[in-house]
Design a protein around this motif. Structure first.
Motif, PDB file in Angstrom:
ATOM      1  N   GLY B  20       0.820  -1.219   0.000  1.00 53.20           N
ATOM      2  CA  GLY B  20       0.000   0.000   0.000  1.00 53.20           C
ATOM      3  C   GLY B  20       0.847   1.258   0.000  1.00 53.20           C
ATOM      4  N   SER B  21       1.984   1.247   0.707  1.00 50.83           N
ATOM      5  CA  SER B  21       2.834   2.443   0.709  1.00 50.83           C
ATOM      6  C   SER B  21       3.408   2.692  -0.674  1.00 50.83           C
ATOM      7  CB  SER B  21       4.010   2.305   1.666  1.00 50.83           C
ATOM      8  OG  SER B  21       3.699   1.504   2.738  1.00 50.83           O
ATOM      9  N   ILE B  22       3.735   1.604  -1.373  1.00 47.78           N
ATOM     10  CA  ILE B  22       4.276   1.781  -2.725  1.00 47.78           C
ATOM     11  C   ILE B  22       3.186   2.329  -3.649  1.00 47.78           C
ATOM     12  CG2 ILE B  22       5.238   0.569  -4.713  1.00 47.78           C
ATOM     13  CD1 ILE B  22       6.735  -1.203  -2.708  1.00 47.78           C
ATOM     14  N   TYR B  23       1.972   1.766  -3.552  1.00 53.48           N
ATOM     15  CA  TYR B  23       0.849   2.327  -4.335  1.00 53.48           C
ATOM     16  C   TYR B  23       0.698   3.815  -4.047  1.00 53.48           C
ATOM     17  CZ  TYR B  23      -0.934  -2.452  -5.133  1.00 53.48           C
ATOM     18  OH  TYR B  23      -1.098  -3.758  -5.484  1.00 53.48           O
ATOM     19  N   ALA B  24       0.787   4.160  -2.759  1.00 47.42           N
ATOM     20  CA  ALA B  24       0.538   5.543  -2.370  1.00 47.42           C
ATOM     21  C   ALA B  24       1.566   6.483  -2.990  1.00 47.42           C
ATOM     22  CB  ALA B  24       0.554   5.673  -0.852  1.00 47.42           C
ATOM     23  N   LEU B  25       2.833   6.057  -2.990  1.00 48.05           N
ATOM     24  CA  LEU B  25       3.877   6.919  -3.562  1.00 48.05           C
ATOM     25  C   LEU B  25       3.648   7.146  -5.057  1.00 48.05           C
ATOM     26  CD1 LEU B  25       7.335   5.888  -2.050  1.00 48.05           C
ATOM     27  CD2 LEU B  25       6.167   8.067  -1.839  1.00 48.05           C
ATOM     28  N   VAL B  26       3.263   6.077  -5.757  1.00 45.53           N
ATOM     29  CA  VAL B  26       3.012   6.235  -7.187  1.00 45.53           C
ATOM     30  C   VAL B  26       1.757   7.079  -7.395  1.00 45.53           C
ATOM     31  CG1 VAL B  26       2.682   5.034  -9.375  1.00 45.53           C
ATOM     32  CG2 VAL B  26       4.124   4.025  -7.636  1.00 45.53           C
ATOM     33  N   ALA B  27       0.770   6.879  -6.516  1.00 48.63           N
ATOM     34  CA  ALA B  27      -0.493   7.608  -6.641  1.00 48.63           C
ATOM     35  C   ALA B  27      -0.281   9.118  -6.538  1.00 48.63           C
ATOM     36  CB  ALA B  27      -1.478   7.148  -5.574  1.00 48.63           C
ATOM     37  N   LEU B  28       0.738   9.534  -5.785  1.00 50.27           N
ATOM     38  CA  LEU B  28       1.000  10.967  -5.642  1.00 50.27           C
ATOM     39  C   LEU B  28       1.224  11.630  -7.001  1.00 50.27           C
ATOM     40  CD1 LEU B  28       3.369  10.945  -2.568  1.00 50.27           C
ATOM     41  CD2 LEU B  28       1.058  11.827  -2.678  1.00 50.27           C
ATOM     42  N   SER B  45       2.743   5.346 -15.299  1.00 55.74           N
ATOM     43  CA  SER B  45       3.132   3.975 -14.986  1.00 55.74           C
ATOM     44  C   SER B  45       4.481   3.643 -15.639  1.00 55.74           C
ATOM     45  CB  SER B  45       2.066   3.002 -15.453  1.00 55.74           C
ATOM     46  OG  SER B  45       1.748   3.239 -16.795  1.00 55.74           O
ATOM     47  N   GLU B  46       4.731   4.231 -16.801  1.00 54.32           N
ATOM     48  CA  GLU B  46       6.009   3.968 -17.472  1.00 54.32           C
ATOM     49  C   GLU B  46       7.144   4.721 -16.783  1.00 54.32           C
ATOM     50  OE1 GLU B  46       4.807   1.142 -18.883  1.00 54.32           O
ATOM     51  OE2 GLU B  46       3.321   2.684 -19.258  1.00 54.32           O
ATOM     52  N   ILE B  47       6.791   5.857 -16.174  1.00 56.17           N
ATOM     53  CA  ILE B  47       7.793   6.582 -15.387  1.00 56.17           C
ATOM     54  C   ILE B  47       8.248   5.704 -14.215  1.00 56.17           C
ATOM     55  CG2 ILE B  47       8.189   8.643 -13.979  1.00 56.17           C
ATOM     56  CD1 ILE B  47       7.863   9.245 -16.930  1.00 56.17           C
ATOM     57  N   PHE B  48       7.278   5.026 -13.640  1.00 56.63           N
ATOM     58  CA  PHE B  48       7.597   4.084 -12.561  1.00 56.63           C
ATOM     59  C   PHE B  48       8.492   2.963 -13.089  1.00 56.63           C
ATOM     60  CE2 PHE B  48       6.673   0.060 -10.456  1.00 56.63           C
ATOM     61  CZ  PHE B  48       6.954   0.366  -9.134  1.00 56.63           C
ATOM     62  N   MET B  49       8.125   2.422 -14.241  1.00 57.27           N
ATOM     63  CA  MET B  49       8.915   1.325 -14.834  1.00 57.27           C
ATOM     64  C   MET B  49      10.357   1.782 -15.050  1.00 57.27           C
ATOM     65  SD  MET B  49      10.192   0.309 -18.021  1.00 57.27           S
ATOM     66  CE  MET B  49       9.207   1.040 -19.317  1.00 57.27           C
ATOM     67  N   LEU B  79      21.003   5.938  -1.980  1.00 55.80           N
ATOM     68  CA  LEU B  79      21.567   6.139  -3.315  1.00 55.80           C
ATOM     69  C   LEU B  79      20.570   5.682  -4.381  1.00 55.80           C
ATOM     70  CD1 LEU B  79      24.233   6.911  -4.809  1.00 55.80           C
ATOM     71  CD2 LEU B  79      24.680   4.455  -4.933  1.00 55.80           C
ATOM     72  N   LEU B  80      19.980   4.534  -4.119  1.00 58.39           N
ATOM     73  CA  LEU B  80      19.010   3.959  -5.059  1.00 58.39           C
ATOM     74  C   LEU B  80      17.831   4.908  -5.250  1.00 58.39           C
ATOM     75  CD1 LEU B  80      19.652   1.220  -6.134  1.00 58.39           C
ATOM     76  CD2 LEU B  80      17.957   0.226  -4.611  1.00 58.39           C
ATOM     77  N   VAL B  81      17.290   5.382  -4.118  1.00 63.15           N
ATOM     78  CA  VAL B  81      16.140   6.291  -4.175  1.00 63.15           C
ATOM     79  C   VAL B  81      16.521   7.565  -4.924  1.00 63.15           C
ATOM     80  CG1 VAL B  81      14.644   7.779  -2.777  1.00 63.15           C
ATOM     81  CG2 VAL B  81      14.970   5.394  -2.137  1.00 63.15           C
ATOM     82  N   ALA B 229      11.118   7.051  -6.398  1.00 56.55           N
ATOM     83  CA  ALA B 229      11.362   6.549  -5.045  1.00 56.55           C
ATOM     84  C   ALA B 229      10.586   5.257  -4.821  1.00 56.55           C
ATOM     85  CB  ALA B 229      10.940   7.604  -4.028  1.00 56.55           C
ATOM     86  N   ALA B 230       9.324   5.259  -5.273  1.00 56.41           N
ATOM     87  CA  ALA B 230       8.502   4.051  -5.146  1.00 56.41           C
ATOM     88  C   ALA B 230       9.154   2.898  -5.890  1.00 56.41           C
ATOM     89  CB  ALA B 230       7.103   4.311  -5.690  1.00 56.41           C
ATOM     90  N   ALA B 231       9.714   3.210  -7.060  1.00 54.85           N
ATOM     91  CA  ALA B 231      10.340   2.169  -7.874  1.00 54.85           C
ATOM     92  C   ALA B 231      11.536   1.561  -7.143  1.00 54.85           C
ATOM     93  CB  ALA B 231      10.765   2.745  -9.213  1.00 54.85           C
ATOM     94  N   ALA B 232      12.348   2.413  -6.511  1.00 52.18           N
ATOM     95  CA  ALA B 232      13.509   1.903  -5.775  1.00 52.18           C
ATOM     96  C   ALA B 232      13.051   0.977  -4.645  1.00 52.18           C
ATOM     97  CB  ALA B 232      14.320   3.063  -5.217  1.00 52.18           C
ATOM     98  N   LEU B 233      11.999   1.396  -3.931  1.00 53.27           N
ATOM     99  CA  LEU B 233      11.483   0.565  -2.842  1.00 53.27           C
ATOM    100  C   LEU B 233      10.920  -0.746  -3.381  1.00 53.27           C
ATOM    101  CD1 LEU B 233       9.703   3.325  -0.730  1.00 53.27           C
ATOM    102  CD2 LEU B 233      11.901   2.245  -0.270  1.00 53.27           C
ATOM    103  N   TYR B 234      10.262  -0.646  -4.521  1.00 51.06           N
ATOM    104  CA  TYR B 234       9.676  -1.837  -5.141  1.00 51.06           C
ATOM    105  C   TYR B 234      10.766  -2.847  -5.486  1.00 51.06           C
ATOM    106  CZ  TYR B 234       6.897  -4.637  -8.378  1.00 51.06           C
ATOM    107  OH  TYR B 234       6.260  -5.662  -9.013  1.00 51.06           O
ATOM    108  N   VAL B 235      11.847  -2.354  -6.110  1.00 51.78           N
ATOM    109  CA  VAL B 235      12.944  -3.248  -6.501  1.00 51.78           C
ATOM    110  C   VAL B 235      13.568  -3.888  -5.270  1.00 51.78           C
ATOM    111  CG1 VAL B 235      15.257  -3.300  -7.506  1.00 51.78           C
ATOM    112  CG2 VAL B 235      13.419  -2.149  -8.693  1.00 51.78           C
TER     113      VAL B 235
END
Lengths: 371, 320
Positions: B20-28, B45-49, B79-81, B229-235
């Motif tokens: 849910g936190s990852i969804y929320a970050l992308v939702a922003l 969504s592609e920006i996230f990818m 660093l990743l974020v 940031a969400a993408a880094a957390l997702y990975v």
């Protein structure tokens, strides 16, 4: 019909002149054009044309799917998006429902194609009402996401339901029974004529609706829903009607597609197909039927024509969409009414909020801006 | 069934909070762009990818020898974020420049912008699938790309029968920090005031000396950075990605934005968490293959009773 689309392709500027002529044309001239278009549609699969239009694939097959199917779907979606101004991102759901209805009853119970087609259209309309009744109070983007969700729900449900084949899908879908001695076999020609018939029927239906009281109510809702409601238009009823009619046409296309394709699976109905049909409607000029048909033709045909790009086709398709929208945001053949709305800067569906109305706005922004 | 519920409720709640936190970050990103432009930025969504690929490449380049812990772990994550945020933010600005600005200048309908977004989304997906991923990683771009693990997955503490791991804490804490920063930025700074003014009334904002172009660019930059940031957390959490990862996650994130009240930053947070929880809870009863269905059914139900989402639509009213 394709004929109409190609006939108007010659240039963009003479189009207004053509429209004026068309508006004043006596009945015999109009019927002449109709007949010419129909004849054109009938000779369209000729191999000579196919050699240029589709060198890498069977041209008649291409005319059935994707071109014809896209046109049929686009005419249906145009009623929802172009006429009533509702953004539907899950149109493929109705296509899927029509296709699955035919595939299921055709394979499991051996029902006849023509009867099942009616059942499929009815079920698609019913699902349109079921989706629309609770959600059509929503507007614009909320409706968009709910319809998108509906498209996904249908696909995932098909994927997880073993009764209709699950992820494996349904194979050996029977062909339609012969009509007028025309056998439906794997050859594409009979399907092409069936498609021409279906498209003609749907076009007549759509045009009649557009010019009726119902069409005027849709236009009122599209322009300003609150005002329409205040003027006594039962907006909910008409929105639901538009949704159900769009769904019916989607289901119709689905039935034909299932029997032609012989095999369907949930992956036949991805979100991207909804997006593609919507792109066809907007690219052609939402609300203007010849434009929409032309848009669907282009969107269906281009990737086939550029098959030699092989895996770069979708990449090119995406780039073309962006480019076309940047060059002609109102579509290739916009309806005059919509064009006028755009000039006012309101544009029916609403302009992008960050833009200040009027062509001079960027200079204003630059002068006053804090840059 | 009840036994199962009892056993799985707490662990599910934890994983629901994490996703849910990852969804929320992308939702922003969706919610900010929507607030300012009234546009569904479908290509978000592609920006996230792109962010996940950037994280993956960074992670492979650093090549951590197995799971880290302590300062090294936090350092790598930061660093990743940072890298993913910069790459995604830059990509989002570029996207706006190419796919939306020309349309905005012409006063095009939002429908046209939506088609442009869908086109851009397809283009980016295919570009990465065909060329970029292969070029960056040397592996076929269409394949699932797996990322090395760099965070130890030790249980830090337990609540009831739920073990809470380091990586889960990291995701939730980082997401909350990012959101607080953004919330403060929008509600306290000059830039934030410009964003809120534009969201409320673009014409008046121009008259008051706000440069719309600049504000729109900043909005895309911030939204993109959050997606990065969400993408880094997702990975870090899921440990793999592919060129089509954006589609499902993007739909979920947009659903979260609508659920909370699109255009409302705190709504995005709430929507993301609610969506994550509902999904993992429903998986207990129905199995995870029905996750997306429940998500959308919940969405429809919420919208039926609160047509503007749980918190309502209000970027302009976002005050601290």
């Amino acid at each position: 019909m394709k004929g109409e689309a190609v006939a108007t392709k010659k240039g963009f500027h003479p189009i207004d002149g053509m429209r004026d002529w068309w508006a004043d044309a006596p009945q015999w001239q109009r019927y002449g054009v109709y007949i010419a278009l129909l004849v054109f549609a009938l000779i369209l699969p000729a191999p000579a044309i196919g050699q240029f239009m589709s060198p890498d694939a069977d041209w008649t097959g291409v005319l059935v799917y994707p071109v014809g199917t896209y046109i049929l779907l686009a005419v249906g979606l145009n009623i929802v998006v172009g006429h009533a101004g509702m953004l539907d991102l899950g149109f493929v759901a109705f296509f899927a429902i029509g296709a699955y209805t035919f595939a299921y009853f055709g394979t499991k119970h051996g029902w006849s194609f023509w009867g099942t087609l009616v059942v499929g259209i009815f079920l698609a309309a019913l699902s349109g009402v079921i989706l629309g009744a609770p959600t059509l109070r929503l507007r614009g983007d909320y409706l968009a996401i709910v319809t998108l969700g509906f498209g996904e729900i249908v696909r995932i449900t098909a994927n997880n339901t073993d009764e209709i084949g699950g992820a494996r899908g349904i194979t050996n879908i029977p062909h339609p029974e012969p009509v007028f001695g025309m056998e439906f076999i794997l050859d594409a020609a009979p399907y092409y004529y069936l498609m021409v018939g279906a498209i003609t029927l749907v076009i007549i239906f759509s045009v009649r609706l557009h010019r009726s009281r119902v069409g005027r109510a849709w236009a009122a809702i599209r322009e300003d829903e609150d005002a329409a409601e205040l003027m006594g238009v039962p907006t909910f009823k008409f929105k639901l009607l538009a949704f159900a009619i769009g769904a019916m046409i989607g289901g119709f296309a689905g039935g034909i597609h299932a029997s032609r394709a012989v095999f369907i699976q949930p992956e036949t109905f991805p979100f991207i197909l909804s997006a593609t049909i919507l792109a066809a409607v907007v690219l052609g000029g939402a609300g203007n039927l010849p434009g929409v048909i032309f848009g669907a033709f282009v969107i269906g045909w281009l990737p086939e024509r550029f098959r030699f790009l092989s895996e770069y086709r979708i990449l090119a398709f995406g780039a073309v969409l962006v480019l076309m929208m940047a060059l002609r945001p109102e579509g290739l053949l916009p309806s005059r009414q919509r064009k006028a709305e755009l000039r006012e800067g309101t544009g029916g569906m609403g302009a992008m909020g960050g833009e200040v109305a009027g062509p001079d706005s960027d200079s204003t922004a630059a002068e006053v801006g804090t840059k | 069934m009840l036994q199962e519920l009892q056993n799985q409720f707490l662990p599910s709640t934890i994983s629901g909070l994490v996703i849910g936190s990852i969804y929320a970050l992308v939702a922003l990103g969706y919610t900010m762009v929507y607030g300012v432009l009234r546009l569904i930025n479908f290509a978000h969504s592609e920006i996230f990818m792109i962010g996940t690929i950037a994280s993956l490449v960074t992670l492979t380049a650093i090549a951590p020898a197995g799971a880290l812990s302590g300062i090294a772990m936090i350092g790598v994550l930061l660093l990743l974020v940072l890298i993913a945020s910069v790459v995604s933010g830059g990509a989002a600005v570029l996207l706006e420049q190419i796919a939306y600005r020309p349309l905005r200048k012409k006063g095009a309908t939002r429908l046209a912008a939506l088609i442009s977004a869908i086109g851009a989304s397809l283009f980016l997906q295919e570009l990465f699938g065909l060329e970029v991923i292969n070029w960056l990683t040397g592996k076929p771009g269409r394949n699932q790309q797996s990322a090395p693990r760099f965070v130890d997955r030790d249980t830090v503490f337990s609540i009831g029968n739920a073990n809470i791991r380091t990586d889960q804490i990291l995701v939730v804490v980082s997401a909350v920090i990012m959101m607080v920063i953004l919330d403060q930025l929008v509600s306290r700074t000059r830039i934030g005031r410009g964003i809120r003014a534009t969201a409320q009334d673009p014409e008046a904002a121009v008259l008051m000396g706000v440069s719309i172009d600049k504000i729109v660019r900043i909005t895309f930059l911030l939204g993109g950075a959050m997606a990065g940031a969400a993408a880094a957390l997702y990975v870090m959490e899921i440990e793999n990605t592919n060129y089509r990862i954006g589609f499902v996650l993007g739909i979920k994130a947009f659903t979260a934005a609508v659920l909370g009240g699109i255009g409302n930053l705190r709504g995005a947070l709430l929507g993301g968490i609610v969506l994550g929880l509902v999904e993992t809870w429903s998986a207990i009863f129905l199995g995870s293959q029905w996750n997306d269905v429940t998500a959308f059914v919940i969405l429809v139900l919420v919208l039926m009773f609160r047509p503007t989402g749980i918190l309502g639509e209000s970027l302009q009213r976002a005050r601290a």
